[in-house]
Design a protein around this motif. Structure first.
Motif, short mmCIF file in Angstrom:
data_model
loop_
_atom_site.label_atom_id
_atom_site.label_comp_id
_atom_site.label_asym_id
_atom_site.label_seq_id
_atom_site.Cartn_x
_atom_site.Cartn_y
_atom_site.Cartn_z
N GLU A 1 -4.17 -2.20 -21.06
CA GLU A 1 -3.75 -1.31 -19.99
C GLU A 1 -4.33 -1.81 -18.68
O GLU A 1 -5.50 -2.15 -18.60
N LEU A 2 -3.49 -1.84 -17.65
CA LEU A 2 -3.91 -2.29 -16.32
C LEU A 2 -3.85 -1.12 -15.36
O LEU A 2 -3.18 -0.12 -15.63
N TRP A 3 -4.52 -1.26 -14.23
CA TRP A 3 -4.46 -0.19 -13.23
C TRP A 3 -4.56 -0.75 -11.83
O TRP A 3 -4.95 -1.90 -11.63
N LEU A 4 -4.19 0.05 -10.87
CA LEU A 4 -4.34 -0.32 -9.47
C LEU A 4 -4.40 0.96 -8.63
O LEU A 4 -4.03 2.04 -9.09
N ALA A 5 -4.89 0.79 -7.42
CA ALA A 5 -4.94 1.90 -6.47
C ALA A 5 -3.96 1.57 -5.34
O ALA A 5 -4.03 0.49 -4.76
N ALA A 6 -3.06 2.50 -5.05
CA ALA A 6 -2.05 2.25 -4.01
C ALA A 6 -1.89 3.48 -3.14
O ALA A 6 -2.18 4.60 -3.56
N GLY A 7 -1.40 3.26 -1.93
CA GLY A 7 -1.19 4.36 -0.99
C GLY A 7 -0.34 5.45 -1.63
O GLY A 7 0.65 5.17 -2.31
N ALA A 8 -0.73 6.71 -1.38
CA ALA A 8 -0.04 7.84 -2.00
C ALA A 8 1.09 8.38 -1.13
O ALA A 8 1.74 9.36 -1.49
N ASN A 9 1.34 7.71 -0.02
CA ASN A 9 2.38 8.15 0.90
C ASN A 9 3.74 7.62 0.42
O ASN A 9 3.95 6.40 0.37
N SER A 10 4.65 8.54 0.10
CA SER A 10 5.91 8.11 -0.51
C SER A 10 6.84 7.39 0.47
O SER A 10 7.88 6.87 0.07
N THR A 11 6.48 7.36 1.76
CA THR A 11 7.36 6.67 2.72
C THR A 11 7.06 5.17 2.79
O THR A 11 7.84 4.41 3.37
N ILE A 12 5.94 4.72 2.21
CA ILE A 12 5.66 3.29 2.27
C ILE A 12 6.37 2.55 1.12
O ILE A 12 6.62 3.14 0.07
N ARG A 13 6.69 1.29 1.36
CA ARG A 13 7.48 0.51 0.39
C ARG A 13 6.76 0.41 -0.96
O ARG A 13 7.39 0.49 -2.02
N ALA A 14 5.43 0.24 -0.94
CA ALA A 14 4.69 0.05 -2.19
C ALA A 14 4.84 1.24 -3.14
O ALA A 14 4.83 1.07 -4.36
N TYR A 15 5.01 2.43 -2.59
CA TYR A 15 5.09 3.65 -3.41
C TYR A 15 6.27 3.54 -4.40
O TYR A 15 6.10 3.69 -5.60
N GLY A 16 7.44 3.25 -3.86
CA GLY A 16 8.62 3.13 -4.73
C GLY A 16 8.62 1.83 -5.51
O GLY A 16 9.10 1.77 -6.64
N PHE A 17 8.07 0.77 -4.89
CA PHE A 17 8.03 -0.55 -5.53
C PHE A 17 7.32 -0.48 -6.88
O PHE A 17 7.87 -0.90 -7.91
N TYR A 18 6.09 0.04 -6.89
CA TYR A 18 5.32 0.04 -8.15
C TYR A 18 6.02 0.86 -9.22
O TYR A 18 6.07 0.46 -10.39
N ARG A 19 6.56 2.00 -8.83
CA ARG A 19 7.27 2.83 -9.81
C ARG A 19 8.50 2.08 -10.35
O ARG A 19 8.80 2.11 -11.54
N HIS A 20 9.20 1.39 -9.45
CA HIS A 20 10.41 0.66 -9.84
C HIS A 20 10.10 -0.47 -10.84
O HIS A 20 10.91 -0.76 -11.72
N VAL A 21 8.93 -1.09 -10.68
CA VAL A 21 8.62 -2.23 -11.57
C VAL A 21 7.75 -1.82 -12.77
O VAL A 21 7.13 -2.66 -13.40
N GLY A 22 7.72 -0.52 -13.07
CA GLY A 22 7.16 -0.08 -14.35
C GLY A 22 5.78 0.53 -14.34
O GLY A 22 5.21 0.78 -15.41
#
Ligand SMILES: CC(C)(COP(=O)(O)OP(=O)(O)OC[C@H]1O[C@@H](n2cnc3c(N)ncnc32)[C@H](O)[C@@H]1OP(=O)(O)O)[C@@H](O)C(=O)NCCC(=O)NCCS
Length: 150
Positions: free
Chosen positions: A109-130
């Motif tokens: 299992e892997l983990w990361l910390a990412a911005g919690a603001n749904s308007t930034i690209r990373a928010y949707g990106f990480y969810r999109h890639v699993g």
């Protein structure tokens, strides 16, 4: 867009810090990186002993994006792509390469910390890639996401 991908080395750390300060969303300047302990002095020994691994993407010999992970904790430490290279699959490819490397250790299992603001690209990106949100946050208010080996 034809880019080259290769393992990161010590000599890439400085340019990677510059790239982190130049991203479209969430740029982090060098002074802040130093505060978080992201310096060549601290990272270099960890890369040498295999604790940290990284990959970079190059366009005509210039590093334009990178990703690093921690082989001990399973954390994806950072992923950054210069604005003009976003949207071409570079972030996904770099993340996949680091995930593959981390999962080839004994991690499941892997983990990361990412911005919690749904308007930034990373928010949707990480969810999109699993990656899945855990509903937990670190001290900086970043959301913890996880990725399970299937
Ligand atoms: C987040 C970031 C790494 C994404 O990199 P990228 O190279 O632009 O992303 P990719 O082009 O590889 O996108 C891969 C896939 O995710 C999808 N995607 C990207 N952003 C998305 C979003 N916000 N919502 C839904 N899907 C998204 C793409 O459409 C693509 O889908 P596909 O593979 O099905 O075609 C990049 O925008 C970045 O560096 N941001 C600034 C720094 C940052 O926030 N880093 C993360 C800190 S933890």
């Amino acid at each position: 867009m034809i880019l080259d991908y290769r393992k990161a080395s010590d000599s890439d750390l400085d340019i990677c810090a510059d790239i982190r300060g130049a991203t479209r969303d969430n740029p982090i300047d060098k002074a802040t990186l130093i505060k978080f302990g992201v310096t060549t002095e601290i990272w270099s020994p960890k890369m040498e002993n295999g604790t940290y691994i990284g990959v970079v993407a190059e366009d005509k010999g210039e590093v334009i994006a990178y990703c690093y992970g921690n082989t001990q904790t399973g954390e994806v430490l950072v992923l950054a792509v210069l604005p003009e290279y976003e949207g071409h699959g570079v972030g996904k490819k770099l993340l996949f390469m680091v995930v593959k490397c981390l999962l080839s250790q004994s991690l499941t299992e892997l983990w990361l910390a990412a911005g919690a603001n749904s308007t930034i690209r990373a928010y949707g990106f990480y969810r999109h890639v699993g990656w899945s949100p855990t509903g937990t946050f670190d001290d900086n208010g970043d959301e913890i996401l996880r990725y399970k080996k299937i």
